[in-house]
Design an enzyme around this catalytic site. Structure first.
Site, short mmCIF file in Angstrom:
data_model
loop_
_atom_site.label_atom_id
_atom_site.label_comp_id
_atom_site.label_asym_id
_atom_site.label_seq_id
_atom_site.Cartn_x
_atom_site.Cartn_y
_atom_site.Cartn_z
N ASP A 82 0.81 -1.21 0.00
CA ASP A 82 0.00 0.00 0.00
C ASP A 82 0.85 1.27 0.00
OD1 ASP A 82 0.77 -0.88 2.57
OD2 ASP A 82 -0.76 0.33 3.56
N GLU A 140 -0.76 -2.04 5.27
CA GLU A 140 0.15 -1.96 6.42
C GLU A 140 0.09 -0.61 7.11
OE1 GLU A 140 3.35 -0.84 8.81
OE2 GLU A 140 3.27 -0.06 6.76
N GLU A 141 -0.25 0.42 6.36
CA GLU A 141 -0.13 1.79 6.87
C GLU A 141 -1.28 2.25 7.76
OE1 GLU A 141 2.45 3.49 6.77
OE2 GLU A 141 3.65 2.91 5.03
N HIS A 367 8.22 8.40 4.48
CA HIS A 367 7.00 9.18 4.69
C HIS A 367 7.20 10.67 4.39
CE1 HIS A 367 4.54 6.10 7.21
NE2 HIS A 367 5.46 5.47 6.50
#
Length: 393
Positions: A82, A140-141, A367
């Site tokens: 993702d 996952e995020e 990020h």
């Protein structure tokens, strides 16, 4: 030719193809649990290799199996797929075409490396002892995390008790190096949402109001006692508040203040105790000042534990594949990862793959809108995963 040389040769042979895969995924990122096109694309790539045992898991993920000799211990290799809600600022040909969405955490590379690993395993499956399961995991995020959904899937439960191995790119580690940490490695993560309520009024007449801004300020400061005075200094903990909204004005006290934050630690008992203490503290502080506070806690991922023996074996295997000078020990990391769920479900190891290159200007952190990676790491990471799966270190 030995196994290691064969793996290296195949990693080099298919490296360019998997760079193309990474760039395709980077151009077409999808958010957590929305990875439908990503899933379809990855399925096509696996089918081109001749794999037929491919199952959909967690709706937008895939679980594929490369069959090995019967009797060997099964291994699960995991890559997340993702992207993040970030607007990319890189000026590269493969920049995101999806406005506001970007692969800023390297999941595109994780998927490409697992595909490279799969290509190698398929061509060397006559030397494979036991099955290798390839998990392309969604979500996952965001909580609750795709791992929780995978664990509940019949397809996963039918695997028995595989060894779990995962890797994650790290731009703060130079490309060519990998990092391992035995035992507790990554922190648990809980999301905190506080609503501090008072009584609004004119800022020039605070005696007629109950100032929620003042109450919130005291709460933010006092809550740090949770780490500095209530928790053992032997247990790493972090309490941070990153969002405070007080919708008043220069001459207006609002009725309430909204606060968001996170609590992270490496001990599940202390985690539970700390969150209970936090609730008592914030409510008591607000009440003592004439207001009230509501606390909502979204319980996130547990802390991640690398099995000591498995980690030692994999680190040794990595030394044999890339050289002992390129295998390092990394510090505990207060970031959180839903791979942690697998680590509480059986022997697991999550290691770091260096992708930084200061000479090329590849230094931006995870990020961030300028994150990128040295793509030579794809050849290293894909080959290493195959070597660890085939060697069964």
């Amino acid at each position: 030719m030995g196994l290691k040389k064969d793996i290296r040769a195949l990693a080099k042979k298919h490296f360019g193809e998997c760079v193309d895969v990474r760039r395709h995924l980077h151009e077409n990122p999808e958010l957590s649990f929305q990875e439908y096109r990503t899933c379809g694309y990855l399925r096509e790539q696996l089918q081109k290799m001749g794999l037929t045992d491919i199952k959909t898991v967690a709706e937008t993920g895939l679980l594929a199996t490369v069959k090995g000799e019967p009797g060997g211990k099964p291994v699960l290799l995991r890559a997340d797929i993702d992207a993040l809600p970030i607007s990319e600022r890189n000026e590269v040909a493969y920049a995101s075409k999806n406005p506001g969405v970007m692969h800023a955490c390297g999941h595109d590379a994780h998927a490409a490396m697992l595909l490279l690993c799969a290509k190698i395993l398929v061509q060397l499956k006559d030397r494979l002892k036991g099955d290798v399961h390839l998990l392309f995991q969604p979500g996952e995020e965001v909580m609750p995390g795709g791992a929780t959904r995978v664990l509940g899937e019949e397809a996963y439960q039918n695997l028995g008790s595989p060894i779990h191995i995962g890797q994650h790119v790290r731009p703060d580690i130079p490309v060519g190096k990998v990092g391992f940490r035995s035992g507790k490695f990554m922190a648990s993560m809980d999301e905190l949402f506080l609503t501090v309520k008072g009584k609004g009024g004119h800022a020039a007449m605070p005696e007629n109001a109950i100032d929620p801004v003042l109450i919130a300020s005291h709460i933010i400061v006092a809550a740090q006692q949770l780490v500095s005075r209530m928790g053992s200094p032997k247990i790493p903990s972090v309490l941070s508040f990153g969002k405070v909204l007080a919708d008043g004005a220069i001459n207006v006290l609002p009725d309430e203040v909204y606060i968001e934050g996170t609590f992270r630690t490496f001990d599940e008992n202390w985690r539970k105790e700390a969150l209970a203490k936090l609730e008592t503290l914030v409510k008591g502080m607000a009440k003592s000042m004439g207001g009230s506070c509501e606390l909502k806690i979204n319980h996130g991922y547990p802390h991640l534990v690398n099995d000591p023996q498995l980690t030692a074996d994999l680190a040794k295997g990595a030394e044999e594949y890339i050289g002992s000078a390129k295998v390092i020990e990394v510090d505990q990391w207060m970031a959180a990862e839903d791979f942690a769920y697998y680590s509480h479900n059986g022997p697991a190891c999550f290691f770091m793959l260096g992708v930084g290159n200061s000479e090329k200007g590849i230094v931006s952190g995870l990020h961030t809108p300028t994150f990128d990676l040295d793509e030579s790491a794809i050849e290293i990471g894909g080959g290493l995963m195959a070597w660890l799966a085939l060697g069964r270190f």
